[in-house]
Design an enzyme around this catalytic site. Structure first.
Site, PDB file in Angstrom:
ATOM      1  N   GLU A   1     -10.278   4.866   5.983  1.00 17.80           N
ATOM      2  CA  GLU A   1     -10.701   4.872   5.611  1.00 17.80           C
ATOM      3  C   GLU A   1     -10.907   3.325   5.018  1.00 17.80           C
ATOM      4  O   GLU A   1     -11.482   2.455   4.463  1.00 17.80           O
ATOM      5  CB  GLU A   1     -11.649   6.290   4.391  1.00 17.80           C
ATOM      6  CG  GLU A   1     -12.609   5.459   3.296  1.00 17.80           C
ATOM      7  CD  GLU A   1     -13.707   4.842   3.637  1.00 17.80           C
ATOM      8  OE1 GLU A   1     -13.635   4.539   3.940  1.00 17.80           O
ATOM      9  OE2 GLU A   1     -14.399   6.105   3.247  1.00 17.80           O
TER      10      GLU A   1
ATOM     11  N   LYS B   1     -12.716  -4.407  11.966  1.00 14.06           N
ATOM     12  CA  LYS B   1     -13.596  -4.490  10.930  1.00 14.06           C
ATOM     13  C   LYS B   1     -15.003  -3.821  11.584  1.00 14.06           C
ATOM     14  O   LYS B   1     -15.865  -2.952  11.795  1.00 14.06           O
ATOM     15  CB  LYS B   1     -13.007  -4.794   9.741  1.00 14.06           C
ATOM     16  CG  LYS B   1     -11.849  -4.391   9.220  1.00 14.06           C
ATOM     17  CD  LYS B   1     -12.343  -6.042   7.907  1.00 14.06           C
ATOM     18  CE  LYS B   1     -10.309  -5.486   7.023  1.00 14.06           C
ATOM     19  NZ  LYS B   1     -10.388  -6.585   6.582  1.00 14.06           N
TER      20      LYS B   1
ATOM     21  N   GLY C   1      -5.099  -5.355  -1.689  1.00 22.22           N
ATOM     22  CA  GLY C   1      -4.590  -5.002  -2.171  1.00 22.22           C
ATOM     23  C   GLY C   1      -3.462  -3.836  -1.952  1.00 22.22           C
ATOM     24  O   GLY C   1      -4.282  -2.268  -1.921  1.00 22.22           O
TER      25      GLY C   1
ATOM     26  N   VAL D   1       0.892  -1.068   0.152  1.00 16.72           N
ATOM     27  CA  VAL D   1       0.143  -0.366   0.038  1.00 16.72           C
ATOM     28  C   VAL D   1       1.092   1.297  -0.318  1.00 16.72           C
ATOM     29  O   VAL D   1       0.707   2.486  -0.515  1.00 16.72           O
ATOM     30  CB  VAL D   1      -0.980   0.263   1.485  1.00 16.72           C
ATOM     31  CG1 VAL D   1      -1.934   1.212   1.036  1.00 16.72           C
ATOM     32  CG2 VAL D   1      -1.806  -0.902   1.108  1.00 16.72           C
TER      33      VAL D   1
ATOM     34  N   GLY E   1      -2.112 -14.977  -3.652  1.00 18.15           N
ATOM     35  CA  GLY E   1      -1.644 -13.576  -2.643  1.00 18.15           C
ATOM     36  C   GLY E   1      -3.183 -13.244  -2.300  1.00 18.15           C
ATOM     37  O   GLY E   1      -2.727 -12.457  -1.470  1.00 18.15           O
TER      38      GLY E   1
ATOM     39  N   ARG F   1      11.638  -0.100   8.169  1.00 19.89           N
ATOM     40  CA  ARG F   1      12.327  -0.919   8.956  1.00 19.89           C
ATOM     41  C   ARG F   1      13.875  -0.884   9.607  1.00 19.89           C
ATOM     42  O   ARG F   1      14.501  -0.753   9.501  1.00 19.89           O
ATOM     43  CB  ARG F   1      11.963  -2.453   9.549  1.00 19.89           C
ATOM     44  CG  ARG F   1      11.217  -1.994  10.543  1.00 19.89           C
ATOM     45  CD  ARG F   1      11.265  -3.664  11.238  1.00 19.89           C
ATOM     46  NE  ARG F   1       9.577  -3.902   9.594  1.00 19.89           N
ATOM     47  CZ  ARG F   1       8.489  -4.566  10.010  1.00 19.89           C
ATOM     48  NH1 ARG F   1       8.287  -5.422  11.449  1.00 19.89           N
ATOM     49  NH2 ARG F   1       7.777  -4.556   8.752  1.00 19.89           N
TER      50      ARG F   1
END
Lengths: 451, 451
Positions: free
Chosen positions: A139, A215, A317, A26, A197, A57
């Site tokens: 969102e 959620k 995704g 993302v 995936g 990291r």
């Protein structure tokens, strides 16, 4: 109330400083789109957005052509101090929580997709945003690219939401869809999801419902103006869903879906509450959620005035989730330029969260029973004794070849109940399991999406 | 950029004065909900909302128990002067336009569902809102209860919308659905829609596509940050859709829907534009819009990052539309209390609206032809000469009983083309109609919803 006049909108010269924390799938897309669409975003915001750093990291990883390596830093805390807007895509509780609290305290608005953190520490984050006079947007935390939280918070702000019924986890929807459409069993469907995936190497968070529960807590908090914590959510995963359950669902014209269900409840004494749960359930094939295939997400909202609404799209995704992140970023940045803020936490209703036992639902109960006269009468008697009534019963002889009960023979008995409390239905199943004539409780699943 | 601190949120004592213009089915529900949910709305806004008056044309009408007759007035202009927030549900151009302009000029935010006015005079209204330092909201103008405009304006503000494909008129969807599901012809389906209140006594605005065209103009303006006027929309109604078209659609696995289509286009020279059109079209039965039944609305949005999204719900009706009005009202009121404003008009892109002839689409062409060798070759030659290529052809003898071409016999020839410009496809149809061997052009319809 005084009448206010505002400065006319226009592109100011000073750029807004954006810090990006995390550079996974993302984050990479967010960084790329901030560059590719810089001019367009500046027009929409009224000021340029300047990506001032990306906290990661480790520095030595190849991050592809979309990431300007000069922006990378391992010092997230320092980066946050310099930002007007912070995008948190690190995930998990710490250090994400501390970084967000620091950002909000220093006066930066925060955009995050961190559902676990929000479901655990939402009120603390909101209070910090309030104290800092800034915004907290998320969102991307629920249903990825689908504009869902803003519609619930703002578009439906004049309505009363009765129920939210959502497919909010793409992994489990993919697995259940493949079990249904391709006849795979659970393990094979998970393996296929992993190969594509859609599932992690360790799929626990998805298949055990932890992700969906976070959620659901977020959705219920917004829909009912009430604080709902992750621990308030009744959670059951899909690991025990079998090919038999999927076939049974089809026999009653239904499909199995992993649902997040948030409901406004009214007790016998008229007192209001909410129930929040995630579990697999059978829903009618004609329900709009039934045709949500593959890894798509969809959320069905029932509101008092608006009626039935559905929001459909990609729930995960890198690129789709980046759309939600950037939508929040533009909104928070535009508010900053305009000297305003979106709505904060709204929890005035303080509705109690009801325990699962009080939730009203229906059960689909599949039993193996001895094939002899009077069996149905015994089963019906036990069900009636628990105050539960039967909607349909289907009895079928199990062919001798697959029967192992000797000369007696066996039958399959499938009962779909009318609505009752989960406690009464659960007790009914226990009592049925204790009957001599019941050889096995083959499957028990809730039936939802009607009323 | 300076860091701003805001006052903590809370319920202020002073009420916000709300004026309601119009008291039809939507207005009545708005008035009722403002009363029934007054306490809840005050919590959400941070201040009570006080309905100070309802402007109507005549006072002597019985308006039922939900309307406090003491609030009624025929002097809308005077009412507007006293309001902080004005809800315009009068409809039409005048006096709605003047009342809204007066409200905005006097510093009141305006909530309206007036699609025709917005599609005709949107920029003028926006400029007045900007000058007045107030808000103009109109979620109810497109797709009724469905939160759609706010998601497009705000949630997708960081994305690039490629295409909007919408069923935005419930009347025409109902009519086409009945033609498909119940086999009715157009006139009977319209009569049924009228009997059920889904169509007006004069159904022109709906069946000729005027209503959908206004909505398409609004959607395109928001999606593409470009001013699009009602006159920019290519409009074709459904009055010429026949039972034969519906049956033909089914033969290619499609259904006929009245669509509003807004697309971002790229010309051969790379220059960008938009195309905006409403017309009946065949879409694949597998498309999410294909299963939108009865008078429901749904809007399918394709965005660069978010991918495919769909918003589904009730597009009309007093109560559902009131939900959208109240959502806007709460949002505008909350902003007023917080001293802020939602986003204004965004038209920085200034994309040109392409003429229909340049739009790329596909045609389904149904011909009656002479049944003799070489016919298909002639038809194919004409199509090729126009630079159009054929995707499928289906040829079928028409039984002699229904044939009136004498000894020669006739055949039905159905051609589905590949993509080409509407101009090339239109010219192809004209040329085919001119062929000796073509007895009749039975039906021509665009094919959408793929690629």
């Amino acid at each position: 109330m005084s009448r206010r006049n505002h400065e006319p909108r226009g592109v100011t010269v000073e750029a807004l400083k954006v810090a990006l924390l995390g550079c996974g799938s993302v984050g990479t897309q967010v960084a790329r789109l901030l560059t590719v669409h810089a001019e367009e975003l500046a027009q929409r915001v009224g000021a340029p957005l300047e990506l001032i750093g990306i906290a990661v990291r480790t520095l030595g990883v190849d991050r592809g052509p979309d990431i300007d390596t000069r922006l990378l830093t391992t010092d997230a805390a320092e980066l946050v101090k310099r930002a007007d807007l912070v995008i948190e895509l690190v995930g998990g509780i710490e250090p994400a929580r501390t970084l967000i609290l620091d950002a909000l305290a220093s006066g930066a608005s925060v955009v995050t997709g961190n559902k676990a953190l929000l479901a655990e520490h939402g009120p603390e984050l909101y209070e910090a945003a309030e104290a800092g006079g800034v915004e907290l947007c998320y969102e991307a935390a629920v249903a990825g690219a689908i504009p869902l939280l803003r519609p619930i918070r703002e578009s439906l702000a004049g309505d009363r939401i009765r129920r939210v019924l959502g497919i909010v986890n793409g992994t489990t929807n993919y697995v259940l869809d493949k079990m249904d459409a391709a006849g795979l069993d659970f393990a094979d469907a998970v393996a296929q999801a992993q190969a594509l995936g859609y599932a992690e190497a360790d799929p626990t968070a998805d298949v055990e419902g932890y992700d969906a529960a976070s959620k659901a807590a977020i959705l219920a908090s917004l829909a009912f103006h009430t604080r709902v914590h992750a621990d308030d959510v009744h959670r059951e995963g899909i690991t025990s869903v079998t090919a038999g359950d999927v076939a049974s669902a089809r026999q009653i014209g239904a499909v199995v879906k992993m649902l997040a269900i948030c409901e406004r409840t009214v007790a016998a004494d008229g007192s209001e509450g909410v129930s929040v749960r995630v579990h697999p359930a059978m829903i009618p094939a004609s329900h709009p959620l039934a045709s949500v295939r593959e890894a798509f997400n969809a959320v069905f909202v029932e509101a008092e005035a608006a009626g039935e609404l559905m929001f459909y799209g990609r729930g995960a995704g890198g690129l789709p989730t980046a759309s939600a992140v950037l939508g929040d970023l533009v909104s928070a940045a535009r508010n900053r330029v305009g000297g305003s803020r979106g709505p904060g936490e709204s929890t005035y209703a303080h509705l109690p969260v009801r325990p699962m036992g009080e939730v009203v639902t229906r059960y689909h109960i599949s039993l193996d029973v001895a094939d002899r006269p009077g069996v149905l009468a015994q089963v019906a008697k036990v069900i009636a004794e628990h105050g539960v009534s039967i909607e349909t019963v289907r009895q079928q002889q199990i062919p001798a070849a697959v029967s192992d009960a000797g000369e007696q023979g066996r039958a399959s008995l499938v009962v779909v109940t009318h609505s009752a409390t989960d406690a009464a239905l659960g007790a009914t199943v226990s009592a049925l399991a204790g009957l001599d004539i019941v050889t096995a409780v083959v499957g028990v699943m809730r039936v939802e999406g009607e009323d």
